[in-house]
Design a protein around this motif. Structure first.
Motif, PDB file in Angstrom:
ATOM      1  N   VAL A 118      60.276  62.277  67.084  1.00 33.75           N
ATOM      2  CA  VAL A 118      61.865  61.630  66.464  1.00 33.75           C
ATOM      3  C   VAL A 118      62.029  62.511  68.369  1.00 33.75           C
TER       4      VAL A 118
ATOM      5  N   THR B  25      67.195  69.608  61.286  1.00 32.03           N
ATOM      6  CA  THR B  25      68.285  68.340  60.929  1.00 32.03           C
ATOM      7  C   THR B  25      66.802  67.362  62.062  1.00 32.03           C
TER       8      THR B  25
ATOM      9  N   GLU C  87      64.355  64.573  60.374  1.00 27.50           N
ATOM     10  CA  GLU C  87      64.325  63.669  60.398  1.00 27.50           C
ATOM     11  C   GLU C  87      62.986  63.043  60.877  1.00 27.50           C
TER      12      GLU C  87
ATOM     13  N   LYS D 253      60.283  59.558  59.106  1.00 25.73           N
ATOM     14  CA  LYS D 253      59.806  58.399  60.135  1.00 25.73           C
ATOM     15  C   LYS D 253      58.224  58.799  59.935  1.00 25.73           C
TER      16      LYS D 253
END
Length: 147
Positions: A34, A106, A110, A114
């Motif tokens: 990310v 966070t 993520e 992914k």
């Protein structure tokens, strides 16, 4: 427990194939990040903190198999990016305890989503038998990863 150091040629071939495929898959997973500004080592440290909880830099160095001065630099970079916080150690004032920030948690969530989505898309190319064998192998691979 099998002694694979003196195993059959089939055992040696299986070990070689496992090593090669795990390394290739790991490299491909690392590209599914990310935040491209973080190194794989920085991501690994954040992941360790997320899974294991707060730790001293020395504990992190042992878990990540790096030298303590290297971990001190990594922690400083992560702190500068707002991804970890340092707090006084409750029992030893000379030590600090490293904890992930909410922003780091966070970002890790993520990243996991992914990577899981990418891996799930790959797994869609497997037939039912291959998928069943992969599900059965997952706990064994997990065990190897933590030996």
């Amino acid at each position: 427990m099998p002694d694979l150091s003196h195993g059959t040629p089939d055992d040696a071939a299986a070990v070689n194939a496992l090593r090669s495929s795990v390394m290739r898959l790991s490299r491909r997973l690392k590209h599914q990040r990310v935040d491209e500004s973080l190194s794989p080592t920085e991501m690994s440290v954040l992941g360790t903190l997320s899974l294991c909880g707060s730790a001293t830099p020395g504990e992190l160095a042992r878990k990540e198999h790096v030298q303590p001065p290297s971990m001190t630099r990594i922690v400083a970079l992560l702190e500068a990016k707002g991804l970890v916080r340092l707090e006084p150690h409750p029992d030893d004032r000379r030590q600090k305890v490293v904890s992930p920030t909410e922003r780091a948690e966070t970002m890790l969530d993520e990243s996991r989503r992914k990577r899981n989505a990418w891996l799930a898309a790959l797994a869609e190319g497997l037939d039912e038998d291959e998928w069943a064998r992969l599900r059965a192998a997952a706990p064994v691979l997990e065990k190897l990863a933590h030996l």
